[in-house]
Every structure is written in structure tokens, then in C-alpha cells.
Design an enzyme around this catalytic site. Structure first.
Site, PDB file in Angstrom:
ATOM      1  N   HIS A   1       0.673  -1.135   0.080  1.00  0.00           N
ATOM      2  CA  HIS A   1      -0.014   0.101   0.058  1.00  0.00           C
ATOM      3  C   HIS A   1       0.759   1.293   0.063  1.00  0.00           C
ATOM      4  O   HIS A   1       0.755   2.301   1.086  1.00  0.00           O
ATOM      5  CB  HIS A   1      -1.178   0.122   0.985  1.00  0.00           C
ATOM      6  CG  HIS A   1      -0.824  -0.243   2.443  1.00  0.00           C
ATOM      7  ND1 HIS A   1       0.211   0.539   3.231  1.00  0.00           N
ATOM      8  CD2 HIS A   1      -1.256  -1.180   3.387  1.00  0.00           C
ATOM      9  CE1 HIS A   1       0.337   0.059   4.410  1.00  0.00           C
ATOM     10  NE2 HIS A   1      -0.571  -0.948   4.739  1.00  0.00           N
TER      11      HIS A   1
ATOM     12  N   HIS B   1      -5.478  -9.750  14.223  1.00  0.00           N
ATOM     13  CA  HIS B   1      -5.527  -8.239  13.535  1.00  0.00           C
ATOM     14  C   HIS B   1      -6.417  -8.323  12.164  1.00  0.00           C
ATOM     15  O   HIS B   1      -6.359  -9.469  11.442  1.00  0.00           O
ATOM     16  CB  HIS B   1      -4.034  -8.010  13.006  1.00  0.00           C
ATOM     17  CG  HIS B   1      -3.795  -6.780  12.493  1.00  0.00           C
ATOM     18  ND1 HIS B   1      -4.797  -5.694  12.438  1.00  0.00           N
ATOM     19  CD2 HIS B   1      -2.715  -6.512  11.430  1.00  0.00           C
ATOM     20  CE1 HIS B   1      -4.274  -4.492  11.645  1.00  0.00           C
ATOM     21  NE2 HIS B   1      -3.306  -5.051  11.086  1.00  0.00           N
TER      22      HIS B   1
ATOM     23  N   GLU C   1      -6.746  -6.470   9.117  1.00  0.00           N
ATOM     24  CA  GLU C   1      -5.921  -6.086   8.158  1.00  0.00           C
ATOM     25  C   GLU C   1      -5.868  -7.290   7.247  1.00  0.00           C
ATOM     26  O   GLU C   1      -5.461  -8.327   7.541  1.00  0.00           O
ATOM     27  CB  GLU C   1      -4.579  -5.341   8.126  1.00  0.00           C
ATOM     28  CG  GLU C   1      -4.322  -4.486   7.003  1.00  0.00           C
ATOM     29  CD  GLU C   1      -3.165  -3.377   7.149  1.00  0.00           C
ATOM     30  OE1 GLU C   1      -2.714  -3.363   8.280  1.00  0.00           O
ATOM     31  OE2 GLU C   1      -3.134  -2.696   6.247  1.00  0.00           O
TER      32      GLU C   1
ATOM     33  N   ASP D   1      -3.961  -8.402   4.952  1.00  0.00           N
ATOM     34  CA  ASP D   1      -2.806  -9.204   4.537  1.00  0.00           C
ATOM     35  C   ASP D   1      -2.862 -10.558   5.616  1.00  0.00           C
ATOM     36  O   ASP D   1      -2.184 -11.501   5.504  1.00  0.00           O
ATOM     37  CB  ASP D   1      -1.482  -8.670   4.697  1.00  0.00           C
ATOM     38  CG  ASP D   1      -1.339  -7.664   5.969  1.00  0.00           C
ATOM     39  OD1 ASP D   1      -2.585  -7.276   6.408  1.00  0.00           O
ATOM     40  OD2 ASP D   1      -0.347  -7.185   6.283  1.00  0.00           O
TER      41      ASP D   1
ATOM     42  N   HIS E   1      -1.317  -1.701  15.136  1.00  0.00           N
ATOM     43  CA  HIS E   1      -1.393  -0.413  14.615  1.00  0.00           C
ATOM     44  C   HIS E   1      -2.868  -0.200  14.306  1.00  0.00           C
ATOM     45  O   HIS E   1      -3.438   1.020  13.546  1.00  0.00           O
ATOM     46  CB  HIS E   1      -0.671  -0.080  13.439  1.00  0.00           C
ATOM     47  CG  HIS E   1      -0.646  -0.813  12.133  1.00  0.00           C
ATOM     48  ND1 HIS E   1      -1.106  -0.231  11.010  1.00  0.00           N
ATOM     49  CD2 HIS E   1      -0.914  -2.068  12.069  1.00  0.00           C
ATOM     50  CE1 HIS E   1      -1.354  -1.283  10.106  1.00  0.00           C
ATOM     51  NE2 HIS E   1      -1.140  -2.316  10.690  1.00  0.00           N
TER      52      HIS E   1
ATOM     53  N   ASP F   1       1.393  -7.190  13.837  1.00  0.00           N
ATOM     54  CA  ASP F   1       2.455  -6.463  13.185  1.00  0.00           C
ATOM     55  C   ASP F   1       3.676  -6.009  13.771  1.00  0.00           C
ATOM     56  O   ASP F   1       4.807  -5.739  13.412  1.00  0.00           O
ATOM     57  CB  ASP F   1       1.712  -5.503  12.456  1.00  0.00           C
ATOM     58  CG  ASP F   1       1.077  -5.662  11.475  1.00  0.00           C
ATOM     59  OD1 ASP F   1       1.122  -6.756  10.606  1.00  0.00           O
ATOM     60  OD2 ASP F   1      -0.154  -4.963  11.004  1.00  0.00           O
TER      61      ASP F   1
ATOM     62  N   TYR G   1       9.753  -0.583   8.578  1.00  0.00           N
ATOM     63  CA  TYR G   1       8.677  -1.076   8.954  1.00  0.00           C
ATOM     64  C   TYR G   1       8.067  -0.277  10.054  1.00  0.00           C
ATOM     65  O   TYR G   1       7.036   0.222  10.014  1.00  0.00           O
ATOM     66  CB  TYR G   1       8.746  -2.604   9.331  1.00  0.00           C
ATOM     67  CG  TYR G   1       7.277  -3.252   9.509  1.00  0.00           C
ATOM     68  CD1 TYR G   1       6.848  -3.934   8.615  1.00  0.00           C
ATOM     69  CD2 TYR G   1       6.731  -2.970  10.642  1.00  0.00           C
ATOM     70  CE1 TYR G   1       5.585  -4.466   8.535  1.00  0.00           C
ATOM     71  CE2 TYR G   1       5.383  -3.738  10.838  1.00  0.00           C
ATOM     72  CZ  TYR G   1       5.038  -4.364   9.967  1.00  0.00           C
ATOM     73  OH  TYR G   1       3.748  -4.922   9.967  1.00  0.00           O
TER      74      TYR G   1
ATOM     75  N   HIS H   1       5.213 -10.612  10.197  1.00  0.00           N
ATOM     76  CA  HIS H   1       5.853 -10.234   8.805  1.00  0.00           C
ATOM     77  C   HIS H   1       7.613 -10.399   9.204  1.00  0.00           C
ATOM     78  O   HIS H   1       7.951 -10.023  10.122  1.00  0.00           O
ATOM     79  CB  HIS H   1       5.577  -8.865   8.515  1.00  0.00           C
ATOM     80  CG  HIS H   1       4.352  -8.684   7.853  1.00  0.00           C
ATOM     81  ND1 HIS H   1       3.899  -8.997   6.940  1.00  0.00           N
ATOM     82  CD2 HIS H   1       3.471  -7.773   8.260  1.00  0.00           C
ATOM     83  CE1 HIS H   1       2.669  -8.385   6.561  1.00  0.00           C
ATOM     84  NE2 HIS H   1       2.291  -7.824   7.716  1.00  0.00           N
TER      85      HIS H   1
HETATM   86 FE1  FEO Z   1      -1.619  -4.260   9.584  1.00  0.00          FE
HETATM   87 FE2  FEO Z   1       0.301  -6.790   8.338  1.00  0.00          FE
HETATM   88  O1  FEO Z   1      -1.364  -5.705   8.692  1.00  0.00           O
END
Ligand code: FEO
Length: 392
Positions: A24, A78, A80, A82, A142, A161, A189, A220
Site C-alpha cells: 500500500h 488483526h 487487516e 494481509d 497499529h 505486526d 517497517y 511479517h
Molecule cells: Fe496491519 Fe500486516 O497488517
């Protein structure tokens, strides 16, 4: 595609996205991973999923350990996408209950209305298959829904994250990779994703300090299992806006005048023994700039004036930085203009909103800097260095 053992019965079953180059808008030259984990035993528990195009990779890795249909429970730390965009398929395949924080339940309902989710309370625990799962809300680290899941039996924290890196590698653990690359990617990051929430980071670290943690299983990049103190200290410093005697000069240029100014300001800063980075927009993307801003005490922005305002690439950077809110730093502004100014003033207004201290007057040059103007630039650099040294 095999699962990788993390502890006796916890396995990494995530996916490696070798070729993603923009997350993104954040450039990811080293790709990324989407880390999911499976805990096996009397009950099988899946911790998070992967980005939907990687579902087959997730399933293949799970199959190397257990039949995926035998998953009893799924934890979504989370919302999000991904991490969540394979949840619905995994629930259809397994019939497993999905657990998330209260905010996670709300957010997942807005993403995937068919998904069945139960909310867990902050600090609550469940026992499942001989393991304890303790859920710890980490709001705005986040997203509002973010939570950690702690497994005391393994001294392992699924940290979502936090502590992540966009770093695709076949290595799975922090002690297996180049430390310079690892900390570069962890810093990048943090700067691009976590920076606005520094106060939350500090609070979360306080909360986490009550836990005995030997493994940080992030969402990640590589899993932290050695020398955890280094990444915890880095997060503490970054969250507290600890900076060093360093300036970042970031600029763009139309006909080379603002570039010349940048060079002479850099000379002035360096002459005082202060580290300086000179980054030209257009050649350096915004996410790289922000990584350099993370440990810098001064951000010096240069813009030519175009149509009475700042250059478009500078506007992109300044607006991006305004959202990330680097605190406790000095700002300074310079640039060349033709018949009318306006560029430096427009930058100054935005830097003020960002919360930077701007102790120096903007430095403007009409058209082209000659020797007198170059000396003014070097003097500005020396003054910036002095302000950096004064601000401990
Ligand atoms: Fe906030 Fe890796 O997603």
C-alpha cells in the site's frame, strides 16, 4: 512447501511473497512474508491466516503437519487483510470458531459479513489442547482491533505486526539472517507503519514486560528467538522518539538550484561533525526517506517554487510525513524560486502542522545560488548542526 517448527508443537505455516514491491505505497524491495502459525495437540489452533492469493501456500504448509480440516480454533489477531483475507475460506473448510478482540469482531464483520467470530476480552485466557492462550489488546498498534496472543507454556508471544519486517527470506529466525538487513527492514517497517503510535508502543512494552517472552512470533519477516533485548530496546527507543546527531536533507529540484543548496547545507552540517543524509525525491521514495527520519534529529526540506507553491514530489513527502507525525525533531526549509516565492512557505506551514520545531528562518535563493548564497547555505547547515547538538 513445509511447515517450519518454532517450538515442540508450534509451527510456522505462512507464505513468502517474494515479489511484492509496494505494500500500500510503502516500497518493499525485499518482498515480505505473511506469517501464520499452527499449534498442534489435542486441539489444533491456527493463529492468523495469509493474504488470500497465498491461501494454497498456507494449506500446503499446514498439510505437512496435520489435515487442515482438523483445525479446531482460529485466532485472528488483526483485521487487516494481509492476515485476515483467508479467514472465511479457512472457516468454511474447518468449521472452526474464529476468536478476535472486540474491535476485531466488529472490523471482521465489516470485511466478511459471513464470518462467524467470537470476541475475547483483554487479559482473558482460554485453555485448548493443553495450552493456554492469553489475549492482550494492543489497540492502535497499529489498528483498533490489534491484539497479541501469549502462550505461557512456550514463552511465546504472537505479536502481530509489531516487530515485523517486510523481508522475504527462506530463513525463518532472526539469528539466521544478516543483522544489518534485518534491523534496516525492522526500522523501515516501524517508521512507515508504527511511528504514529509511539506512545502506544511504550505502553505496550510496559504491559509486555510482565510476560516471560523467549520468542516473538511476528506477522511479517523473521521470528525473533535470539537476543530479543535488541529489538525490544529498538522499539523502546523508536517509541520514545530517541534520535541521534543526524540530519536528513530531503529535496527535489527543477534546474539544479535547490540541489546545489542541499549540497552546501549538507557541507555545513557535516563540517560540525553531525551525520547527514541527502535524499533527492524522485530518485528516493517516501518510505525510504521516512526510515532515515526515524533516528534523525533534524529534517531539512528543500523545494523549488512552482505555481507559487511547493514541488509536487515534496508535497507528497510532506503530507506522508504529516500522517506519520515524527515528534521531538527539528525542521528547516530551503529552496530556490524565480519571480515569486511560495514554495518554502507552503512547506513550513505543513511542517508546523506536523509538529516539528522550526527554529531557523527559511532560506530562499532567487534563481541560482552563487558563492554568497552557497555560503548562506553552509551557514544554515552549521546552525542546524548547532540546534541538533543543543537538543539532546
Ligand atoms: Fe496491519 Fe500486516 O497488517
Amino acid at each position: 512447501m513445509e511447515a517450519i517448527r518454532v517450538t515442540d508443537n508450534i509451527y510456522w505455516v505462512g507464505a513468502i511473497d517474494w515479489n511484492i514491491r509496494s505494500f500500500h505505497g510503502y516500497t518493499t524491495p525485499r518482498g515480505t512474508t505473511y506469517n501464520a502459525y499452527i499449534m498442534t495437540g489435542e486441539k489444533n489452533i491456527l493463529i492468523d491466516t495469509v493474504k488470500r492469493p497465498f491461501l494454497d501456500e498456507l494449506l500446503a504448509r499446514i498439510k505437512s503437519v496435520i489435515d487442515p480440516s482438523k483445525i479446531d480454533l482460529i485466532v485472528s489477531n488483526h483485521t487487516e487483510m494481509d492476515h485476515s483475507s483467508s479467514l472465511l475460506e479457512m472457516q468454511k473448510l474447518t468449521g472452526a470458531k474464529v476468536l478476535a478482540s472486540r474491535k476485531g469482531k466488529e472490523g471482521l464483520a465489516l470485511h466478511f459479513p459471513e464470518l462467524k467470530v467470537d470476541a475475547v476480552e483483554d487479559g482473558s485466557e482460554i485453555r485448548c489442547g493443553g495450552k493456554t492462550l492469553r489475549f492482550i489488546d494492543t489497540p492502535m498498534l497499529h489498528w483498533p482491533d490489534s491484539m497479541f496472543t501469549y502462550v505461557p507454556e512456550d514463552k511465546l508471544l504472537f505479536s502481530m505486526d509489531a516487530f515485523g519486517q517486510h523481508y522475504a527470506t527462506n530463513a525463518r529466525f532472526n539469528d539466521e539472517v544478516d543483522q544489518g538487513i534485518l534491523f534496516h527492514e525492522a526500522a523501515k517497517y516501524y517508521a512507515n507503519i508504527i511511528m504514529p503510535f509511539g506512545a502506544r508502543v511504550v505502553k505496550t512494552l510496559e504491559k509486555a514486560s510482565e510476560l516471560d517472552i523467549q520468542i516473538l512470533a511476528t506477522a511479517h519477516g523473521v521470528i525473533w528467538r535470539k537476543d530479543l533485548g535488541k529489538i525490544l530496546k529498538a522499539y523502546s527507543d523508536w517509541g520514545s522518539n530517541v534520535t541521534k546527531e543526524k540530519a536528513v536533507i530531503v529535496f527535489d529540484t527543477m534546474w539544479g538550484s535547490t540541489a546545489t543548496m542541499a549540497q552546501h547545507i549538507a557541507d555545513g552540517i557535516a563540517s560540525q561533525g553531525v551525520e547527514v543524509q541527502v535524499l533527492k525525491l524522485g530518485d528516493t521514495d517516501r518510505s525510504w526517506v521516512i526510515k532515515e527520519v526515524l533516528d534523525a534529529r533534524a529534517i531539512v526540506v528543500g523545494t523549488p517554487t512552482i505555481n507559487n507553491t511547493m514541488f509536487p514530489s515534496v508535497a507528497d513527502l510532506v503530507f506522508y510525513m504529516k500522517g506519520l507525525r515524527p515528534k521531538g525533531r527539528i525542521g528547516a526549509v530551503f529552496g530556490s524560486h524565480g519571480w515569486n516565492g511560495g514554495g518554502t512557505r507552503a512547506v513550513r506551514e505543513q511542517l508546523e502542522v506536523t509538529g516539528l520545531e522550526l527554529p531557523l528562518e527559511d532560506l530562499q535563493v532567487n534563481y541560482v545560488p552563487h558563492e554568497a548564497e552557497k555560503e548562506r547555505c553552509r551557514e544554515m547547515g552549521r546552525q542546524i548542526a548547532m540546534k541538533i547538538k543543543e537538543k539532546k
